[in-house]
Write a protein that holds these residues in place. Structure first.
Motif, PDB file in Angstrom:
ATOM      1  N   LEU A 140       0.533  -0.768   0.024  1.00 35.29           N
ATOM      2  CA  LEU A 140      -0.019   0.235  -0.475  1.00 35.29           C
ATOM      3  C   LEU A 140       0.566   1.644  -0.136  1.00 35.29           C
ATOM      4  O   LEU A 140       2.021   0.965   0.901  1.00 35.29           O
ATOM      5  N   PRO A 141       0.441   2.601  -0.608  1.00 37.25           N
ATOM      6  CA  PRO A 141       1.237   3.122  -0.674  1.00 37.25           C
ATOM      7  C   PRO A 141       1.167   4.256   0.809  1.00 37.25           C
ATOM      8  O   PRO A 141       0.632   3.613   1.787  1.00 37.25           O
ATOM      9  N   VAL A 142       1.537   4.815   1.503  1.00 33.54           N
ATOM     10  CA  VAL A 142       2.170   5.241   2.366  1.00 33.54           C
ATOM     11  C   VAL A 142       0.829   6.362   3.304  1.00 33.54           C
ATOM     12  O   VAL A 142       0.573   5.850   4.060  1.00 33.54           O
ATOM     13  N   GLY A 143       0.173   6.890   2.315  1.00 30.98           N
ATOM     14  CA  GLY A 143      -0.806   7.414   2.455  1.00 30.98           C
ATOM     15  C   GLY A 143      -2.272   6.784   3.091  1.00 30.98           C
ATOM     16  O   GLY A 143      -2.566   6.850   3.913  1.00 30.98           O
ATOM     17  N   VAL A 144      -2.376   5.715   2.407  1.00 34.17           N
ATOM     18  CA  VAL A 144      -3.257   4.577   2.799  1.00 34.17           C
ATOM     19  C   VAL A 144      -2.424   4.106   4.328  1.00 34.17           C
ATOM     20  O   VAL A 144      -3.506   3.274   5.089  1.00 34.17           O
ATOM     21  N   GLN A 145      -1.290   3.959   4.310  1.00 35.60           N
ATOM     22  CA  GLN A 145      -1.438   2.345   5.057  1.00 35.60           C
ATOM     23  C   GLN A 145      -1.264   3.711   6.540  1.00 35.60           C
ATOM     24  O   GLN A 145      -1.498   3.507   7.794  1.00 35.60           O
ATOM     25  N   GLN A 146      -1.066   4.962   6.327  1.00 36.28           N
ATOM     26  CA  GLN A 146      -1.581   6.184   7.852  1.00 36.28           C
ATOM     27  C   GLN A 146      -3.189   5.725   7.698  1.00 36.28           C
ATOM     28  O   GLN A 146      -3.890   5.377   8.855  1.00 36.28           O
TER      29      GLN A 146
END
Lengths: 433, 506
Positions: free
Chosen positions: B140-146
């Motif tokens: 997952l992209p970092v933004g989604v991980q957040q």
């Protein structure tokens, strides 16, 4: 919490899909080259240096329901046909690589099987190869490896590198012989083996988790310590009283009704001692536990990202300690197989490096209990093949054949595994900063 | 839920990380905790979350004193945290990460993955997230991980949510979206503690601001305060937020990169057909969110990547496939993005670190022997020139503060005669004073006529330094634009959208 009304813009415009980067076309020639070399070897060995005569394979034992006929093959003809098959497979792999496609595992497995049949028929020209006996022996030799590998998988998955499998096996072997002889209760011997293995690994756990000593070093030292300790106790305690303290006897084979009568499979899998039935249960239980239960999820999280586990309230070091101890108990059972399952008594350094081969099986099996079991079976097969060929009189020098299991181990771990990712935090102590 | 911290004190040996800190967060309030790196914000929050035990002081939730012996207690009391470095297990799925620690099970101890999936979907739909519960977090992209971190906290009914530097890894657009999410949470009655050192974000979203400096609360501010007021409160003196810079006088295109691609060990094109030029006397900044190929690009230039195609020409010489030694000898200076891992050897002294890349000959090595006298002389001169604050040249690099470590790296690289200067994340994690210093040195290098390539994920830094800006997204360059390009346009480019044509410069 209430749902927020929708005058706000939808905050997500990024779908949570995978990041897809463009992929370069990479041609990997590793597999075709390896297969090509083996195909060449097969042509030379089975064709050019082919042996005349007939190779017989005995597939049934007397107690089977159905008696399969003895399979007889003309050695040279069979060798030539099989090596042509191997060349075709290698050519197919080359074509796949040329088209930048992956060479599947099944292709390598089929290739290996055909090569093995070819080799067996070449080696047994003029003799009869007891196929069932070969496989029964392989399973027997694999048992300690499988238990050891299960212990290794659990331990490494929770984050502690377990080099001390050898020590756990040896401790299990010694204590089970002693307890089973003294009490005349083989089952007490099994229980004692688990306790002994757990004790050895709890030392590993304590030093690596509590005192942060390098896990590999503790493991190596433990192996040496257990070897020394059992040697000493064997000379001073067991040897003088061999009849009473080192005479546990061998556990009886318990044929499972119906299943044990199936040709080949029956004698190999279902006419075994209780330890092997425990092993079947253990493999399935560890696999199920690791991937489908709370225990396994927490265990794996401690080995992958201990800090993340900590922040959701998992006590990482306690999880590690108890699971490493559990791993030792399982490996201890493998040790008991040496004394109670096959030999019927303890002798000095009887594990003979099985713990290290089990470690290789853990890596070859990519930290997965089922795959590690198959890896252990492969190593067990290589070991047994060596002794079976020595008995039926193979043309390969026996000294060379003795190397076989270790060559298989090296080729398997170095060649086929290559770079794999184990549990991310294995080997790293968890210290709250 | 109302959160109150009273007189929290936390010491690490002689260092007092938190000195009698008082903080009150009202229900449904976004409370910003503002402070420089190392001011003690994260320590305070780790005390709140039960990861550290306070030496003194107490934590109250709705006026009831709490005792947290670990994060489990804090979570049970209703505190959730979105960590700066995500506490997610990369090889687990979203659902597994969310359920970890409070797993529901079915018969036979079997994990109830279906229930966890359902929970992820329920919380996602409440906030309009689009998250596949079965995706591996690693993919997952970092933004989604957040967002997964947020879901994780909400799945435990967090009433107080702590965001620890949440915007460090996000694009400007993702940051805006996060602000929306925070407001949604606030509407729903969640108390939010928002830790940051970025002034813009604070003023946009905060209801109240508490400023921390050197472990102490130094003041409260309202969101209407100006940037300068907040910055001087945070740093303790008046600061210049941007360094003075004359217009560039670009010369020849000394560095010419053409069709450069880098393939990683998984066969992915992490840098995909990238072409750009850097002229003498200009700074080309590479902007983009972390992980879009910037690291690999700089490593390719330095000869640190094994599979590179295309061409890297410096002063007419091909550097692709050159060894690192050849690249250094060609006059390339490099500030790596992780100074403590790649820039320095922590167990070596400052003097030894200063000569790391010059161990192959004179003046520091003669006939295979270290010239310790020459080295000491050089080091003494350099730590004065670069204002490295240390007891002496024999101090171990690992003992220095981040700012001083970075000055050692800069000093080593800039004390050679350079034909190209590459700086990756040159001010990451530094205090405001050190940032000023680093920026001044980079601009001085440019003014001396050296082509400079700066990689930064901080838009502020890019805007402050760049003469031209190249924006990278998923391995490719979205566009190269002038340094005066508005942030909104850069933000869109960082999300992969091409700007409208007139803005694109050659």
């Amino acid at each position: 919490m209430t749902t927020v009304s929708g005058n706000l813009a939808t905050p997500s415009s990024t779908p949570a899909s995978k990041i897809v980067l463009a992929t370069a076309v990479v041609k990997s020639w590793k597999s075709p080259i390896a297969l090509g070399i083996f195909a060449l070897v097969s042509i030379v060995l089975f064709g050019v240096f082919g042996r005349d005569g007939t190779s017989s394979f005995r597939l049934s034992s007397e107690t089977d329901f159905v008696q399969l006929p003895v399979l007889a093959l003309p050695t040279r003809a069979a060798g030539i046909v099989l090596s042509i098959l191997l060349v075709l497979l290698a050519a197919y792999a080359t074509w796949l690589a040329y088209r930048a496609r992956r060479v599947n595992l099944w292709l390598i497995v089929v290739f290996a099987l055909i090569f093995m049949v070819g080799f067996l028929s070449w080696a047994s020209a003029g003799h009869t190869m007891p196929v069932t006996g070969l496989l029964v022996g392989s399973v027997g030799l694999s048992v300690p490896l499988i238990f050891g590998a299960l212990g290794g998988v659990i331990s490494e998955r929770v984050g502690v590198v377990n080099v001390a499998i050898e020590g756990q096996l040896l401790a299990g072997a010694f204590v089970s012989a002693l307890v089973a002889s003294a009490t005349r209760q083989p089952f007490l011997g099994l229980a004692a083996a688990m306790v002994a293995g757990a004790l050895v690994s709890s030392v590993l756990a304590a030093f690596s988790i509590k005192y942060l000593v390098d896990q590999v070093i503790v493991g190596v030292v433990l192996n040496v310590l257990v070897t020394g300790l059992t040697n000493f106790l064997y000379s001073t305690v067991l040897s003088p009283a061999n009849e009473t303290l080192n005479n546990p006897g061998i556990l009886p084979r318990i044929p499972i009704p119906v299943l044990s009568g199936i040709p080949i499979i029956g004698p190999v899998l279902f006419r075994q001692t209780i330890i092997i039935y425990i092993m079947y249960v253990a493999v399935i239980a560890v696999w199920y536990g690791l991937f489908h239960t709370k225990w396994g999820l927490r265990l794996r999280s401690s080995g992958e990202h201990p800090q993340a586990a900590d922040t959701v309230g998992i006590n990482v070091n306690r999880t590690r300690f108890w699971n490493v101890s559990l791993a030792g108990a399982i490996a201890g059972l493998g040790g008991a197989y040496f004394t109670l399952g096959s030999i019927g008594g303890f002798s000095k350094e009887m594990t003979a490096g099985a713990g290290f081969i089990a470690l290789a099986a853990v890596i070859f099996g990519r930290w997965d209990p089922i795959k590690a079991t198959f890896a252990a079976l492969l190593f067990g097969f290589a070991t047994n093949l060596q002794s079976v060929l020595a008995i039926i009189g193979s043309p390969v020098p026996s000294e060379f054949m003795l190397m076989l299991p270790y060559i298989v181990t090296i080729v398997a771990v170095a060649g086929l595994v290559g770079q794999v990712r184990g549990p991310a935090a294995a080997g790293k102590p968890y210290v709250k900063s | 839920m109302k959160l109150e911290l009273r007189g929290i004190t936390k010491r690490f040996g002689a260092l007092v990380a938190n000195d009698h800190i008082d903080l009150t967060v009202e229900p449904g309030e976004i409370h910003c905790l503002l402070g420089e790196n190392g001011a003690g914000k994260s320590t305070l929050m780790n005390v709140l979350y039960g990861l550290y035990q306070a030496d003194d002081g107490e934590i109250l939730l709705d006026d009831v004193v709490q005792r947290f012996s670990g994060p489990g207690d804090a979570m049970a009391a209703g505190i959730g945290m979105v960590h700066q470095h995500f506490m997610l297990i990369p090889v687990f799925t979203v659902a597994e990460n969310v359920m970890l620690g409070h797993e529901k099970t079915r018969a036979g101890g079997r994990l109830d993955i279906a229930a966890a999936r359902e929970q992820v979907r329920a919380i996602s739909s409440r906030f309009g997230f689009d998250i596949d519960p079965d995706a591996l977090v690693d993919d997952l992209p970092v933004g989604v991980q957040q967002r997964v971190e947020i879901i994780k906290a909400l799945s435990r009914d967090a009433k107080v949510l702590v965001f620890d530097e949440p915007t460090a890894v996000l694009t400007p657009q993702e940051t805006d979206e996060l602000m929306v999410i925070m407001r949604q949470l606030k509407e729903a009655g969640t108390s939010i503690v928002f830790i940051t050192h970025k002034l813009r974000e604070v003023r946009e979203v905060a209801d109240r601001i508490t400023v921390i400096r050197l472990g102490k609360v130094v003041g409260q501010a309202s969101p209407t305060a100006t940037n300068t007021e907040l910055a001087s409160l945070m740093v303790g003196r008046a600061v210049e937020l941007t360094v003075h810079k004359d217009p560039a006088k670009p010369g020849n295109a000394d560095l010419v990169v053409k069709n450069l691609s880098v393939i990683d060990h998984r066969g992915q094109l992490v840098v995909n057909n990238v072409s750009f030029e850097v002229h003498a006397g200009e700074i080309l900044a590479i902007a983009g969110v972390q992980g879009n190929g910037q690291t690999e690009l700089t490593e390719a230039i330095m000869g640190l990547q094994p599979r590179v195609t295309g061409s890297i020409m410096l002063d007419g010489n091909e550097l692709r496939k050159a060894s690192v030694r050849t690249v250094l000898d060609a006059g390339v200076g490099f500030v790596p993005e992780d100074r403590s891992e790649d820039g320095l050897i922590a167990e070596f002294t400052i003097a030894e670190n200063l000569m790391l890349d010059r161990s192959n000959g004179e003046p520091f090595v003669k006939a295979g022997t270290l010239q310790l006298g020459t080295l000491a002389e050089f080091a003494e001169k350099t730590i004065v020139e670069f204002d490295i604050r240390a007891q002496g040249i024999g101090t171990h690099a690992g003992k220095l503060s981040g700012g001083n470590q970075q000055k050692v790296v800069l000093a080593r690289e800039l004390s050679r005669s350079l034909r190209l200067f590459v700086a990756a994340q040159p001010t990451r994690g530094l205090d405001v004073g050190s940032i000023e210093f680093v920026h001044t040195r980079i601009i001085a290098t440019r003014d001396a006529g050296t082509p400079v390539l700066v990689v930064s994920t901080e838009l502020d830094e890019v805007v402050a330094l760049a003469d031209r800006i190249a924006v990278m997204y998923r391995g490719g360059i979205v566009g190269i634009v002038p340094g005066t390009t508005p942030r909104s346009v850069l933000g869109l480019m960082m999300a992969g959208e091409l700007p409208s044509t007139p803005e694109v410069a050659a």
